[in-house]
Design an enzyme around this catalytic site. Structure first.
Site, mmCIF file in Angstrom:
data_model
loop_
_atom_site.group_PDB
_atom_site.id
_atom_site.type_symbol
_atom_site.label_atom_id
_atom_site.label_comp_id
_atom_site.label_asym_id
_atom_site.label_seq_id
_atom_site.Cartn_x
_atom_site.Cartn_y
_atom_site.Cartn_z
ATOM 1 N N ASP A 78 0.781 -1.427 -0.063
ATOM 2 C CA ASP A 78 -0.191 0.210 -0.068
ATOM 3 C C ASP A 78 0.778 1.242 -0.019
ATOM 4 O O ASP A 78 0.375 2.286 -0.368
ATOM 5 C CB ASP A 78 -1.018 0.011 1.163
ATOM 6 C CG ASP A 78 -2.203 -0.901 1.064
ATOM 7 O OD1 ASP A 78 -2.125 -1.771 0.197
ATOM 8 O OD2 ASP A 78 -3.259 -0.710 1.840
ATOM 9 N N CYS A 119 1.176 -8.175 4.457
ATOM 10 C CA CYS A 119 0.645 -6.778 4.451
ATOM 11 C C CYS A 119 -0.896 -6.888 4.350
ATOM 12 O O CYS A 119 -1.454 -7.584 4.199
ATOM 13 C CB CYS A 119 1.417 -6.202 3.314
ATOM 14 S SG CYS A 119 3.219 -5.707 3.789
ATOM 15 N N ASP A 120 -1.067 -5.414 3.954
ATOM 16 C CA ASP A 120 -2.678 -5.003 4.017
ATOM 17 C C ASP A 120 -3.694 -5.918 3.882
ATOM 18 O O ASP A 120 -4.581 -6.095 4.494
ATOM 19 C CB ASP A 120 -2.875 -3.825 3.587
ATOM 20 C CG ASP A 120 -1.794 -2.630 4.379
ATOM 21 O OD1 ASP A 120 -0.939 -2.890 4.871
ATOM 22 O OD2 ASP A 120 -2.530 -1.363 4.621
ATOM 23 N N LYS A 121 -3.750 -6.418 2.649
ATOM 24 C CA LYS A 121 -5.029 -6.910 2.067
ATOM 25 C C LYS A 121 -4.476 -8.625 1.942
ATOM 26 O O LYS A 121 -5.681 -9.460 1.827
ATOM 27 C CB LYS A 121 -5.336 -6.770 0.645
ATOM 28 C CG LYS A 121 -5.583 -5.106 0.565
ATOM 29 C CD LYS A 121 -6.388 -4.513 1.709
ATOM 30 C CE LYS A 121 -6.464 -3.139 1.630
ATOM 31 N NZ LYS A 121 -5.249 -2.338 2.006
ATOM 32 N N CYS A 192 5.058 -2.568 8.084
ATOM 33 C CA CYS A 192 5.313 -1.358 8.704
ATOM 34 C C CYS A 192 5.317 -1.301 10.350
ATOM 35 O O CYS A 192 4.079 -1.659 10.620
ATOM 36 C CB CYS A 192 4.747 -0.138 7.603
ATOM 37 S SG CYS A 192 5.226 0.148 6.190
ATOM 38 N N GLU A 440 -6.695 4.103 -0.201
ATOM 39 C CA GLU A 440 -6.444 4.702 0.898
ATOM 40 C C GLU A 440 -5.894 5.934 0.630
ATOM 41 O O GLU A 440 -5.381 6.590 -0.688
ATOM 42 C CB GLU A 440 -5.238 3.920 1.580
ATOM 43 C CG GLU A 440 -5.741 2.674 2.395
ATOM 44 C CD GLU A 440 -4.744 1.967 3.014
ATOM 45 O OE1 GLU A 440 -4.876 1.162 3.635
ATOM 46 O OE2 GLU A 440 -3.097 2.457 2.896
ATOM 47 N N SER A 466 -5.392 5.247 5.359
ATOM 48 C CA SER A 466 -4.451 4.162 6.051
ATOM 49 C C SER A 466 -4.335 4.002 7.154
ATOM 50 O O SER A 466 -4.797 4.870 8.060
ATOM 51 C CB SER A 466 -3.037 4.842 5.390
ATOM 52 O OG SER A 466 -1.727 4.007 6.156
#
Length: 551
Positions: A78, A119-121, A192, A440, A466
């Site tokens: 992202d 990570c995010d997804k 992150c 985002e 985010s």
């Protein structure tokens, strides 16, 4: 064994022949086939080390008597996809990840699965697949990166880099300081380092019961992560023997525990989207009113970046998610099942080592949870804000609307210095359908922070933010502009009232005027050939988790 569909009986002679082309022996044919779902690639810092994690998982599976088969799925960074067309493909990738895992698992008859997201997804996408497939499984993520430090010794992370751009454009720091941040904000591989979306969701794998203790917090570069990966490979064989499936774990009680923990941790607002979507796959009803109900009775006991000074490695040192759950035990369903047994038994010997990082429920950072769902005429189906990252003076405000039909236009106005104190920025046509993809918007929120405007300017959008966003940033406004939500009819200088403590978001315009605007409104359609148009045709509203709906 489910894998009998590809290896047992005379009719499967051709199948066994193909499997022997992989090097399999007759002995291995008799063993369980374990799918190892790896989201490794060379462009995402949170995933670049996942080959090593996968090898450790496969070693664990072999030690426990299984035959591992690694296969891959996609992953979007992202941060790298931010503030350009790439961000439209972030949330949309979640559905592709879930679908691709389903396809590989059903096509090849795996008996059980080990998921390796980070990570995010990838985390919610794989959790959705786990719930849908309902075969024994376990999660072992790649782990968070370590926080960085400037040359002066200040702790920083990726959000510092985005905010640094705003600070530089406002003349608050020079090129040397900005380069220092750039070089040191992301010092290792891993997701992150703050309580951003990736780490929020990795923590949720523990709380929901599908991840080993430490899965959400042990740093990527610690060899403990590799030992955990081996243990995950061993554990999945135990789960297969027990036939313990996601349907036994992802219960209504488990999701209630997840929401309580989410509020206590101050997770990303994106967890609202993802938990709703995962619950849908698990056949559990989860609505936004329930989130507010839980938030009202759950204290916020952690303040990790961007809401506070701590990072994931600090949470791990303080006791990790197990320490958070032990602290929250009076508010949790302690009889739920996890991959490590009943939650109450799992937490018996857990000790919290730092009560500043994980506060007690008697002395929290705030008496209520970190996320608030807002309702009102501007958000009839709801909107979401990370309350724990909002300054006290921004909890309530009334200001004139500044209208932008894209994130890019808003960011340009901020960087050009044309935003005034007290403004309420409205970014619309960035919802699941309108974007499409609900991108985002860390760039405009970070720019406001970097330029010192977070103390006086709010931002409202039908897109999303985010996990690194802080400030009065209200996202997921539903219905979205593309579907005729009231946000589509807001005009420049209209007064908007925000009351986060009371959960209200109101456009202060007469209903007669609104009706007139509706009658003359022309919808804005952003056309994108390929996958985004396919996504737009089936995606639901953010209030339903932006899931793919059957037509």
């Amino acid at each position: 064994m489910r894998s009998k569909v590809v290896k047992s009986g005379v009719e499967k002679t051709p199948h066994r022949s193909l499997l022997k082309a992989l090097g399999l022996t007759d002995y291995e044919m008799k063993r369980p086939f374990i799918g190892v779902v790896n989201s490794y690639n060379e462009i995402v810092p949170g995933h670049v080390h996942l080959r090593q994690v996968a090898e450790a998982v496969k070693n664990g599976v072999r030690m426990a008597g299984g035959v591992p088969f690694e296969f891959s799925t996609i992953a979007v960074c992202d941060g790298i996809a931010m503030n350009h067309v790439g961000m439209k493909y972030s949330l949309t990738s979640r559905e592709l990840i879930a679908d691709s895992v389903e396809i590989m698992t059903r096509a090849h008859g795996f008996d059980a699965l080990v998921f390796i997201p980070n990570c995010d997804k990838t985390v919610p996408g794989m959790l959705m697949a786990a719930a849908r497939l309902d075969v024994p499984c376990i999660f072992i993520s790649g782990g968070p990166m370590l926080k960085g430090y400037t040359k002066s010794g200040r702790a920083i992370d990726l959000t510092s880099a985005f905010e640094g751009v705003g600070a530089f454009k406002a003349g608050r720091i020079d090129e040397v300081e900005l380069k220092d941040i750039e070089d040191n904000a992301c010092p290792t591989c891993g997701s992150c380092s703050g309580m951003f979306t990736a780490n929020s969701m990795n923590c949720m794998t523990e709380v929901l019961g599908l991840g080993l203790s430490g899965n959400g917090t042990v740093p990527a570069v610690y060899m403990e992560r590799m030992r955990m990966a081996k243990e995950a490979g061993i554990k999945v064989m135990e789960l297969l023997e027990m036939n313990l499936k996601p349907s036994d774990i992802l219960t209504e009680k488990a999701f209630e525990n997840a929401m309580v923990s989410d509020m206590a941790l101050g997770c990303s607002t994106n967890t609202v989207l993802h938990l709703t979507a995962i619950a849908h796959e698990a056949g559990v009803e989860l609505d936004l009113n329930k989130i507010n109900e839980i938030s009202r009775k759950t204290p916020n006991i952690c303040r990790l970046s961007p809401a506070g000074p701590h990072h994931m490695e600090d949470l791990e040192a303080a006791g990790g998610i197990s320490g958070v759950l032990k602290t929250l035990s009076p508010l949790l369903h302690m009889d739920v099942m996890t991959v490590e047994g009943v939650l109450e038994d799992k937490l018996k010997n857990v000790v919290v080592r730092d009560r500043e990082v994980i506060r007690s429920i008697e002395k929290p950072y705030s008496e209520t949870g970190g996320i608030q769902v807002l309702f009102g005429n501007l958000a009839e189906d709801g909107a979401v804000v990370k309350k724990s990252a909002v300054l006290p003076e921004m909890m309530t405000m009334k200001g004139p609307a500044r209208i932008f039909n894209s994130e890019e236009d808003c960011a340009k106005a901020i960087f050009e210095g044309s935003i005034n104190k007290g403004d309420v920025l409205v970014i619309r046509y960035e919802g699941p359908k309108g974007g499409p993809g609900m991108q985002e918007m860390l760039t405009p929120t970070a720019a406001l922070n970097g330029m010192g405007l977070d103390e006086s300017v709010a931002l409202i959008t039908d897109g999303r933010f985010s996990g690194g966003t802080r400030g009065a940033a209200i996202g997921h406004v539903s219905p979205e502009a593309y579907e005729g939500g009231l946000i589509a009819f807001v005009e420049e200088d209209d007064l908007i009232e925000i009351d986060i403590p009371r959960g209200r978001l109101e456009l202060l315009v007469d209903v007669t005027e609104i009706a007139l605007r509706r009658s003359r409104h022309q919808q804005i359609h952003k056309s994108y050939p390929g996958y985004l148009e396919k996504y737009r045709s089936g995606v639901s509203s953010a209030a339903k988790g932006a899931i793919w709906e059957k037509k």
